[in-house]
Design a protein around this motif. Structure first.
Motif, mmCIF file in Angstrom:
data_model
loop_
_atom_site.group_PDB
_atom_site.id
_atom_site.type_symbol
_atom_site.label_atom_id
_atom_site.label_comp_id
_atom_site.label_asym_id
_atom_site.label_seq_id
_atom_site.Cartn_x
_atom_site.Cartn_y
_atom_site.Cartn_z
ATOM 1 N N ASP A 165 0.742 -1.045 0.132
ATOM 2 C CA ASP A 165 -0.154 -0.186 -0.085
ATOM 3 C C ASP A 165 1.009 1.254 -0.286
ATOM 4 O OD1 ASP A 165 0.043 1.193 3.073
ATOM 5 O OD2 ASP A 165 0.444 -0.944 3.082
ATOM 6 N N SER A 166 0.338 2.222 -0.714
ATOM 7 C CA SER A 166 1.093 3.504 -0.699
ATOM 8 C C SER A 166 2.588 3.428 -1.171
ATOM 9 C CB SER A 166 0.993 4.352 0.708
ATOM 10 O OG SER A 166 1.020 5.745 0.553
ATOM 11 N N ALA A 167 3.489 3.822 -0.420
ATOM 12 C CA ALA A 167 4.847 3.645 -0.621
ATOM 13 C C ALA A 167 5.311 2.139 -0.896
ATOM 14 C CB ALA A 167 5.841 4.310 0.478
ATOM 15 N N GLY A 168 4.568 1.078 0.082
ATOM 16 C CA GLY A 168 4.686 -0.234 -0.565
ATOM 17 C C GLY A 168 3.988 -0.589 -1.795
ATOM 18 N N GLY A 169 3.080 0.017 -2.225
ATOM 19 C CA GLY A 169 2.477 -0.189 -3.574
ATOM 20 C C GLY A 169 3.775 0.138 -4.577
ATOM 21 N N ASN A 170 4.428 1.269 -4.269
ATOM 22 C CA ASN A 170 5.367 1.563 -5.137
ATOM 23 C C ASN A 170 6.604 0.645 -5.251
ATOM 24 O OD1 ASN A 170 8.308 2.961 -5.129
ATOM 25 N ND2 ASN A 170 7.106 4.568 -6.237
ATOM 26 N N PRO A 195 -1.358 3.082 -4.735
ATOM 27 C CA PRO A 195 0.053 3.183 -4.801
ATOM 28 C C PRO A 195 0.475 4.364 -5.209
ATOM 29 C CG PRO A 195 -1.015 2.172 -6.851
ATOM 30 C CD PRO A 195 -2.194 2.381 -5.742
ATOM 31 N N ALA A 196 1.976 4.875 -4.968
ATOM 32 C CA ALA A 196 2.472 6.108 -5.418
ATOM 33 C C ALA A 196 3.428 5.685 -6.564
ATOM 34 C CB ALA A 196 3.375 6.707 -4.065
ATOM 35 N N LEU A 197 3.058 6.270 -7.715
ATOM 36 C CA LEU A 197 3.823 5.548 -8.789
ATOM 37 C C LEU A 197 4.315 6.493 -9.599
ATOM 38 C CD1 LEU A 197 1.022 3.094 -10.006
ATOM 39 C CD2 LEU A 197 2.915 2.562 -8.689
ATOM 40 N N GLY A 198 4.461 7.806 -9.064
ATOM 41 C CA GLY A 198 5.254 8.864 -9.888
ATOM 42 C C GLY A 198 4.680 9.661 -10.508
ATOM 43 N N ALA A 236 11.966 3.246 -9.839
ATOM 44 C CA ALA A 236 11.367 3.984 -8.601
ATOM 45 C C ALA A 236 10.313 4.819 -8.976
ATOM 46 C CB ALA A 236 12.531 5.004 -8.367
ATOM 47 N N PHE A 237 9.833 5.234 -10.177
ATOM 48 C CA PHE A 237 8.716 5.692 -10.656
ATOM 49 C C PHE A 237 8.018 4.824 -11.686
ATOM 50 C CE2 PHE A 237 11.372 9.045 -9.038
ATOM 51 C CZ PHE A 237 10.684 9.608 -8.051
ATOM 52 N N PRO A 238 7.419 3.875 -11.263
ATOM 53 C CA PRO A 238 6.846 2.702 -12.303
ATOM 54 C C PRO A 238 6.017 3.540 -13.425
ATOM 55 C CG PRO A 238 6.399 1.974 -10.240
ATOM 56 C CD PRO A 238 6.995 3.233 -10.027
ATOM 57 N N LEU A 239 5.350 4.669 -13.431
ATOM 58 C CA LEU A 239 4.612 5.480 -14.541
ATOM 59 C C LEU A 239 5.733 5.586 -15.465
ATOM 60 C CD1 LEU A 239 1.891 7.451 -12.725
ATOM 61 C CD2 LEU A 239 1.431 5.383 -14.438
ATOM 62 N N ALA A 240 7.227 5.818 -15.254
ATOM 63 C CA ALA A 240 8.111 6.316 -16.081
ATOM 64 C C ALA A 240 8.373 5.136 -17.050
ATOM 65 C CB ALA A 240 9.261 6.924 -15.481
ATOM 66 N N ASP A 263 -2.504 8.184 -10.307
ATOM 67 C CA ASP A 263 -1.373 7.361 -10.423
ATOM 68 C C ASP A 263 -1.893 5.805 -10.686
ATOM 69 O OD1 ASP A 263 0.182 9.523 -9.686
ATOM 70 O OD2 ASP A 263 1.510 8.289 -8.478
ATOM 71 N N ALA A 264 -2.892 5.528 -9.828
ATOM 72 C CA ALA A 264 -3.384 4.129 -9.988
ATOM 73 C C ALA A 264 -4.260 4.069 -11.340
ATOM 74 C CB ALA A 264 -4.458 3.913 -8.768
ATOM 75 N N ARG A 265 -5.079 5.211 -11.597
ATOM 76 C CA ARG A 265 -6.098 4.979 -12.635
ATOM 77 C C ARG A 265 -5.284 4.923 -13.970
ATOM 78 N NH1 ARG A 265 -9.872 10.111 -12.424
ATOM 79 N NH2 ARG A 265 -11.611 9.186 -10.849
ATOM 80 N N VAL A 266 -4.183 5.802 -14.225
ATOM 81 C CA VAL A 266 -3.104 5.726 -15.491
ATOM 82 C C VAL A 266 -2.472 4.584 -15.472
ATOM 83 C CG1 VAL A 266 -1.340 6.797 -16.454
ATOM 84 C CG2 VAL A 266 -3.022 8.164 -15.588
ATOM 85 N N TYR A 267 -1.766 3.850 -14.468
ATOM 86 C CA TYR A 267 -1.158 2.616 -14.381
ATOM 87 C C TYR A 267 -1.986 1.497 -14.896
ATOM 88 C CZ TYR A 267 2.858 -0.225 -13.287
ATOM 89 O OH TYR A 267 3.993 -0.963 -13.203
#
Length: 317
Positions: A165-170, A195-198, A236-240, A263-267
Motif C-alpha cells: 500500500d502507498s509507498a509499499g505499492g510503489n 500506490p504512489a507511482l510517480g 522508482a517511478f513505475p509510471l516512467a 497514478d492508479a488510474r493511469v497505471y
C-alpha cells in the motif's frame, strides 16, 4: 453517495479548498486519525513522525485471526521479515507484503493486523518486510531490501504475489518491473493499494485533490524529496516505465479522495493497453490509508474484502 463527489469541497480555513467525502464512517476515521497523527505531521522531525505513526497504528490494532501464527526472522542476515501462516493454509503461493508510510514511517508492527487478516482471507502464507527507511537510508535501500526478500522467496521454489500500500505499492510495482526486466520467473500477480507511482504533481488528482484529508500533494512532494530516488527511473517511478508488457496479472485499488488516485488510474489503463490482465477499483468515498478504516467504514470494509478476494484468487490460481 453524492452524484458528483468531485465538486464537494470545503474551505480548510486557509483559503484552500479541501475535498471532503460523505461517508460517516470514513469521517469518523479521519477524526480519530488526526488525534494521533496530525495533518501537518510532515513538518515535524522524523523521530516525532514515527512516534505519532506508531501511536496511530496501535489505535487501529486488532487481534490475529484464530489459529494464525507469525514468526520474525531475517533475510540475508540483515532484513527483518515476519512470516504469517493461517490455520487453514490452502494456497501454495505466498504473498510478499510491503507496508506504506512514505518511505519514512512504518514497520512490521504497523501493518501486523492487516497482514494477518490478508493471510487468513487468502489462505496463504504471507511475508512482511521491514525495509530500511529514509532519510537515514535513501534510494535504493528500501527497494534493494524488498528485492532481496523477493529473490529469497522465489529461490525457495514457490510462486509469489507481491502486494503493498502507498509507498509499499510503489515498491511492489518496482520489484515486479525489475523481475520482468531480469526475466525472474515465479510472480503470479501484484496487488497495489493506493500506490504512489510517480505521477505529475502539477496535473490531475495532484491538483484536484491537493488538499485531500489524509494525504496532500505537498506531503507527496515531501516524501519524494526525502526518498531521493532518481527522476525517471522506472523501478522508482513505475509510471516512467517505457513498456509494461509481460507484467503479472494486477489488482489495483485507488481512493477517490487522494492525490495519488490518478497514478492508479493511469497505471491500470496502461497495463490493460499493454495486454496485462488488470482488475481496477476506485473506492468512491475513501481517502488515503483507508485500509485502517476497515472496521469503521462500510466502504473500507468492502474495499478490503475486494483486496483479500483478489489476493485469494491469485494465490490459489
Amino acid at each position: 453517495m453524492r452524484e458528483d463527489p468531485e465538486n464537494e469541497q470545503a474551505d480548510d480555513g486557509g483559503g484552500k479548498q479541501r475535498p471532503i467525502p460523505d461517508e460517516a464512517g470514513i469521517l469518523a476515521f479521519l477524526t480519530l486519525s488526526d488525534s494521533f497523527y496530525p495533518p501537518d505531521a510532515a513538518n515535524a522531525d522524523v523521530v516525532q513522525q514515527r512516534r505519532w505513526y506508531d501511536a496511530l497504528c496501535a489505535a487501529f490494532d486488532a487481534p490475529p485471526p484464530p489459529g494464525m501464527t507469525s514468526e520474525d526472522g531475517k533475510v540475508a542476515g540483515r532484513i527483518p521479515v515476519r512470516r504469517y501462516r493461517p490455520a487453514a493454509l490452502t494456497a501454495r503461493a505466498r504473498i510478499l507484503y510491503i507496508h506504506g508510510g512514505g518511505f519514512v514511517v512504518g514497520s512490521l508492527d504497523s501493518h501486523d493486523a492487516i497482514c494477518a487478516e490478508i493471510a487468513e482471507a487468502a489462505g496463504a502464507e504471507l511475508v512482511s518486510v521491514d525495509y530500511r527507511l529514509s532519510p537515514e537510508h535513501v534510494w535504493p535501500a528500501a527497494f534493494d531490501d524488498c528485492w532481496a526478500v523477493l529473490v529469497d522467496l522465489l529461490l525457495e521454489g514457490r510462486p509469489v504475489i507481491v502486494a503493498g500500500d502507498s509507498a509499499g505499492g510503489n515498491l511492489a510495482a518496482g520489484i515486479a518491473l525489475k523481475a520482468r526486466d531480469e526475466e525472474l520467473r515465479g510472480i503470479l500477480g501484484q496487488a497495489l493499494v493506493y500506490p504512489a507511482l510517480g505521477g505529475d504533481l502539477s496535473a490531475g488528482s495532484y491538483v484536484e485533490m491537493a488538499e485531500a484529508p489524509g494525504l496532500t500533494t505537498a506531503d507527496v512532494a515531501y516524501y519524494r524529496d526525502i526518498y531521493k530516488a532518481p527522476a525517471g527511473h522506472p523501478h522508482a517511478f513505475p509510471l516512467a516505465a517505457g513498456r509494461l508488457e509481460g507484467l503479472p496479472p494486477t489488482f489495483i485499488t485507488a481512493a477517490h479522495y487522494d492525490p495519488l488516485r490518478d497514478d492508479a488510474r493511469v497505471y491500470a489503463a496502461r497495463l490493460a493497453l499493454s495486454g496485462v490482465s488488470v482488475e481496477f477499483r476506485e473506492e468512491r468515498e475513501m481517502v488515503h490509508a483507508w485500509l485502517r478504516a476497515r472496521f469503521m467504514s462500510e466502504g473500507a470494509r468492502a474495499g478490503f474484502a475486494a483486496l483479500c478476494d483478489a489476493l485469494r484468487r491469485m494465490a490459489q490460481a
